[in-house]
Design an enzyme around this catalytic site. Sequence first.
Site, short mmCIF file in Angstrom:
data_model
loop_
_atom_site.label_atom_id
_atom_site.label_comp_id
_atom_site.label_asym_id
_atom_site.label_seq_id
_atom_site.Cartn_x
_atom_site.Cartn_y
_atom_site.Cartn_z
CG ASP A 12 11.67 20.05 -49.36
OD1 ASP A 12 10.74 20.83 -49.65
OD2 ASP A 12 12.23 19.32 -50.21
CE LYS A 84 5.48 24.44 -51.43
NZ LYS A 84 6.80 23.76 -51.45
CD GLU A 182 10.60 24.70 -52.06
OE1 GLU A 182 10.65 24.56 -53.29
OE2 GLU A 182 9.56 24.54 -51.40
CG ASP A 206 13.40 22.88 -56.85
OD1 ASP A 206 12.77 21.92 -57.32
OD2 ASP A 206 13.35 23.20 -55.65
MG MG Z 1 10.78 20.58 -53.75
#
Ligand code: MG
Length: 628
Positions: A12, A84, A182, A206
């Site tokens: 992850d 990111k 994800e 999420d």
């Molecule tokens: Mg995450």
Amino acid sequence: MSDHADPIVGIDLGTTNSLVAFCDASGPRILAAPGEERMVPSVVRFADPNSRGSVGDQSTRNVVGSAARAEAGRYPLSTIASGKRLMGRGFAESVSESAPLLKVVEGKRGGAAIEVLGATVLPEEVAAEILRALAARAQAALGTSVKRAVVTVPAWFDDAQRTATRNAARLAGLEPVRILNEPTAAALAYGIGREARSAETIAVYDFGGGTFDISILRIEADETLGFSGDLFQVLAVSGDTRLGGDDIDSMVADWFAREVGVEASGPSEAAMLRLESERAKVALSDVEVVRMRATLAGREREASLTRTQLELFMAPLLGRTLVCCQRALKDAGLGAAVDRVVLVGGSTRIPAVRALVRHAFGIEPYCALNPDEVVAMGAAIQASVLEGRRHDMLLLDVVPLSLGIETVGGAVAKMIMRNSMVPLRTTEMFSTSVDGQTRVSIHVLQGERELVADCRSVARFELVGVPPMPAGIPQIEVEFLIDANGVLNVNAHELRSGRRAQVQTIPSFGLTSEESDRMERDANEHAREDMSAHRVIDLAVHSRLDIKWTGEALQRVRSELPNSLVAQVEAAMAQVAAFIEKVQQSGPLSVSGDEFLAAKNALDTAAVPVHEAAVLSSLRAQMAKETS
Ligand code: MG
Ligand code: ADP
């Protein structure tokens, strides 16, 4: 440990925190040394290029994780957090990016890069540092070298962002066996622990540090065709790549500066204030009021923040998550009716977020899984499926954004609609507009809006070597292929002459394939891993559906078709079924991908008249109903 030779780990690669996990017969687990924190903060401090070489100097090595994060205030100019957010993005769209501590500069082809102590660092290189640290952890924990990984990305990541992630893995010496969404990973982790053995529709909500994702999935306990296990089908995904806990931290930091009436006087103070803001936000998940302290303009300042005030700041952000949820539910063809909402990401620990989810979906959110770890666990599960060690889960994923081509007047013609299942292939015909023209330019865009200006440019293709003919005569068939990673591949050929047009890809941002190949060669001594297992599993998944659909169509129209055709289709189905059977019995490496593909293609071709007859028959039935 020789029983884990050449393992595939699950990673992850988060905006805020990253984790590595591995799944074997005893199930998935996070890899970390005893006493080591399970999450690695996605923070990298780059060594000072000027002091490189002076042995023993602390600043000669890059530092990753908690140590880099803890000292961000001391080294504000060489520490990169939330890198990111810039992955695969353009410079122009990144200047407005809420990554205030990064000095974003223009890299190659207008891509975003980061300036660190006078040097230019690509977001891929930042990610590669984190991936290297994770691989080293995994290597230590498993006692064997780790060269392959399943790496997760937000469902909402577009082509350029996925490609940048793959390049980062290669830079770190890891073969990215699969790029996995994800929330889909989270669903896999939920799936192996679930009690229900019946079909369920689940939402994965999420809310992390940098991005928000919502996915709607269907899990079916599938017993057909000898496959016994859970079939995961992604029905819809939606989200926002610029919405997360970081934004809440910024709001708290701004509030604090307003409250005490002074601004941070430099990057070091700003970095410390952000850390303090985050601390306050996290504390407010448990307590009602928190005292904040930070040095601004050289003096320590204090103010108290209450949970109610924080909820007020957050309200617009939470509203944006709801808009995404509604869109995903609509795309999935559902009202608010889901059986479960799985919470993922550190920001779902905020009580107001849980209350919102409860209210929006009308059910109590499912919190049995650790929201920080569930994505890495799911990635490890998918890795074990790809290794052929697990046969009880199948994943059918979708493309998150529509793909289209620029047409006259700056409009976008959609070719592939969002939420179509991957891998998929579509073709489009092009021609020339000028006599004797031998080149055609094609601009591919990703996004839901109608105009080029509102979509993201993915790539420009130049079809060269078109045979000179009068305008409009060449028939150029362009094939767009989206692979299981959600990455685009393009092929083209001119039908009249049969000539293959060469496709020159110029990615809109990031590295060209030559550049990434070179970087990969530099970073990777080992050859590219055999990808055939991955391909065979995809074939198995898709041909199972072919058999199901063709079988159903055949059932309905068998009596209308010549016996010879029925026999031919049934034989083709049996051939494909035999391949699927073999894959299930002896693993994906037991069959030849090329032979499997040939059998699948033969079935697809043979089944065309069956599907045509089925469509006609349902049309007739429809008309009969309307006229009676
Ligand atoms: Mg995450
Ligand atoms: P990412 O997936 O973006 O790497 P994570 O899922 O690790 O992010 O979540 C990190 C975010 O969660 C950070 O913004 C952090 O401040 C926030 N967070 C973690 N724990 C809590 C908590 N108890 N209350 C509020 N926010 C939290």
